[in-house]
Enzyme design. Structure first.
Site, PDB file in Angstrom:
ATOM      1  N   ASP A  66       1.076  -1.212  -0.039  1.00  0.00           N
ATOM      2  CA  ASP A  66       0.267   0.014   0.056  1.00  0.00           C
ATOM      3  C   ASP A  66       0.919   1.249  -0.137  1.00  0.00           C
ATOM      4  O   ASP A  66       0.825   2.080   0.831  1.00  0.00           O
ATOM      5  CB  ASP A  66      -1.136  -0.160   1.170  1.00  0.00           C
ATOM      6  CG  ASP A  66      -0.291  -0.023   2.592  1.00  0.00           C
ATOM      7  OD1 ASP A  66       0.915  -0.436   2.651  1.00  0.00           O
ATOM      8  OD2 ASP A  66      -0.853   0.388   3.653  1.00  0.00           O
TER       9      ASP A  66
ATOM     10  N   ASP B 270       6.913   1.177   2.460  1.00  0.00           N
ATOM     11  CA  ASP B 270       6.488   0.083   1.324  1.00  0.00           C
ATOM     12  C   ASP B 270       7.497   0.685   0.075  1.00  0.00           C
ATOM     13  O   ASP B 270       8.142  -0.470  -0.523  1.00  0.00           O
ATOM     14  CB  ASP B 270       5.121   0.202   0.916  1.00  0.00           C
ATOM     15  CG  ASP B 270       4.209   0.027   1.613  1.00  0.00           C
ATOM     16  OD1 ASP B 270       3.795   0.833   2.733  1.00  0.00           O
ATOM     17  OD2 ASP B 270       3.498  -1.215   1.808  1.00  0.00           O
TER      18      ASP B 270
ATOM     19  N   GLN C 258      10.341  11.083   6.552  1.00  0.00           N
ATOM     20  CA  GLN C 258       9.983  10.442   7.525  1.00  0.00           C
ATOM     21  C   GLN C 258      10.517  11.346   8.757  1.00  0.00           C
ATOM     22  O   GLN C 258      10.018  11.546   9.834  1.00  0.00           O
ATOM     23  CB  GLN C 258      10.157   8.860   7.698  1.00  0.00           C
ATOM     24  CG  GLN C 258       9.360   8.317   6.806  1.00  0.00           C
ATOM     25  CD  GLN C 258       9.559   6.765   7.405  1.00  0.00           C
ATOM     26  OE1 GLN C 258       8.853   6.194   8.213  1.00  0.00           O
ATOM     27  NE2 GLN C 258      10.429   5.882   6.524  1.00  0.00           N
TER      28      GLN C 258
ATOM     29  N   ASP D 264       8.437  -1.308   6.496  1.00  0.00           N
ATOM     30  CA  ASP D 264       8.077  -2.527   5.746  1.00  0.00           C
ATOM     31  C   ASP D 264       9.356  -3.207   5.127  1.00  0.00           C
ATOM     32  O   ASP D 264       9.469  -4.543   4.974  1.00  0.00           O
ATOM     33  CB  ASP D 264       7.226  -2.211   4.625  1.00  0.00           C
ATOM     34  CG  ASP D 264       5.923  -1.806   5.146  1.00  0.00           C
ATOM     35  OD1 ASP D 264       5.702  -2.184   6.332  1.00  0.00           O
ATOM     36  OD2 ASP D 264       5.090  -1.226   4.354  1.00  0.00           O
TER      37      ASP D 264
HETATM   38  C1  BDR Z   1       2.353  -0.544   8.592  1.00  0.00           C
HETATM   39  O1  BDR Z   1       1.174   0.402   8.329  1.00  0.00           O
HETATM   40  C2  BDR Z   1       1.751   1.257   7.481  1.00  0.00           C
HETATM   41  O2  BDR Z   1       1.620   2.659   7.733  1.00  0.00           O
HETATM   42  C3  BDR Z   1       3.173   1.099   7.141  1.00  0.00           C
HETATM   43  O3  BDR Z   1       3.373   0.994   5.459  1.00  0.00           O
HETATM   44  C4  BDR Z   1       3.390  -0.444   7.439  1.00  0.00           C
HETATM   45  O4  BDR Z   1       2.885  -1.449   6.483  1.00  0.00           O
HETATM   46  C5  BDR Z   1       2.963  -0.352   9.977  1.00  0.00           C
HETATM   47  O5  BDR Z   1       1.688  -0.358  11.096  1.00  0.00           O
HETATM   48 CA    CA Z   2       2.561  -0.867   4.043  1.00  0.00          CA
END
Ligand code: BDR
Ligand code: CA
Length: 326
Positions: free
Chosen positions: A10, A15, A233, A246
């Site tokens: 997603d 990701d 981030q 991820d």
């Molecule tokens: C997960 O939720 C999403 O915000 C991130 O991509 C990760 O897969 C962490 O809780």
């Molecule tokens: Ca994710």
């Protein structure tokens, strides 16, 4: 021979970090990336995923659009974490590539049935990094596709902590019914499952200074994109470092010895006033008398990651995205 893998994503800032690693590391043969609504709506997820694969110079990797929403509830995105476009609002040139014409579930079925028809070394490691809607639909609609699976390594859940709520991790909380279906189907179909959850998710980190170095290399390639994702981030959370998120789950496929796992019964809480979407990890000593427990043991027993060599995984990720190892 490189290990066949498929990611279900997603995208999503972290990701994107995971896709870069899977696309560039020579130990992996990335066969497809399937998309699902989660951090952002599914169309943004598809666009972001294609953009990342362009940066990695992997136009050969099939990308497919999947479920728009969870099985039961409305979709709730995480743009407050991942930016308006779901991938850090980096103002990075969008891909002009189109996704595959097939639905993600059909791509998963086709890739897995082809793998099943090959030898043992063709079996696919499926790495879901998002709400498990596509995977649940796959395993209930085409259970025969499980014959093409080596294992499932998913990012989601936790033994001890939550992020979407005090109890629950985002991917499982977003679509708890799908997570429950996937655990149940994997148990029934004999598919081994590893849960890379919040107990380890935040530990492998990249510093703001290292991210800036990646960005300064320029060139609009994977290194620069990786640096800008981490930089986003750091700025978003006002921190000096950021998790590779991820991407850690992909690290476990490349270097399985970097995590400490325990094989434990796990259920997904589907009710609960404050606990819907929590993964209930049973850490009791099952040697005792269990007749007092009305629930009995969970049907699904999986490998739960409870410790990680964070430096090892951060280095693995950094070396790969900065070095163009392929
Ligand atoms: C997960 O939720 C999403 O915000 C991130 O991509 C990760 O897969 C962490 O809780
Ligand atoms: Ca994710």
């Amino acid at each position: 021979m490189a290990l066949p893998v498929v990611l279900d994503v997603d995208t999503g800032v972290d990701d994107a970090c995971a896709i870069l690693l899977a696309a560039l590391h020579p130990a992996l043969d990335l066969r497809a990336v399937t998309c699902v609504g989660g951090n952002a709506d599914v169309d943004s997820v598809v666009a972001n995923t294609l953009t990342v694969l362009d940066a990695a110079e992997r136009p050969d990797v099939v990308v497919a659009r999947g479920a728009e929403r969870p099985l039961l509830e409305e979709a709730v995105d995480a743009r407050h974490v991942h930016g308006q476009d779901g991938m850090g609002d980096l103002d990075w040139a969008k891909s002009t590539r189109e996704p595959d014409a097939r639905h993600a579930v059909e791509v998963l079925r086709d890739v897995l049935l082809e793998a099943a028809a090959g030898g043992e070394d063709q079996l696919v490691t499926l790495v879901p990094l998002a709400p498990l809607t596509n995977v649940a639909l796959l395993l209930r609609t085409y259970p025969e596709a499980a014959r093409g699976l080596r294992e499932v390594v998913f990012m989601g859940g936790a033994a001890h902590v939550g992020n979407a709520t005090a109890s629950a991790e985002f991917n499982v909380f977003h679509d708890p019914e799908s997570a429950a279906v996937v655990l149940d189907a994997c148990a029934a179909l004999g598919v081994r499952v590893t849960m890379y959850g919040l107990d380890v998710f935040y530990a492998p980190r990249i510093s703001k200074a290292t991210a800036a170095k990646l960005v300064s290399a320029g060139g609009h390639g994977p290194g620069e994109l990786a640096g800008r994702l981490v930089g986003f981030q750091c700025a978003r959370f006002g921190a000096d470092s950021a998790t590779i998120g991820d991407a850690g789950a992909v690290c476990t496929v490349i270097e399985p010895a970097g995590v400490r796992r325990e094989r434990l019964p796990v259920r997904v809480e589907l009710a609960g006033t404050w606990s819907r979407g929590r993964t209930i990890v049973d850490r009791r000593d099952w040697g005792g008398d269990l007749s007092h427990d009305p629930h009995g043991p969970a049907r699904s027993t999986i490998d739960v990651c409870l410790g990680v060599d964070a430096q090892r995984y951060a280095t693995l990720w950094l070396d790969t995205v900065s070095g163009g190892m392929r």
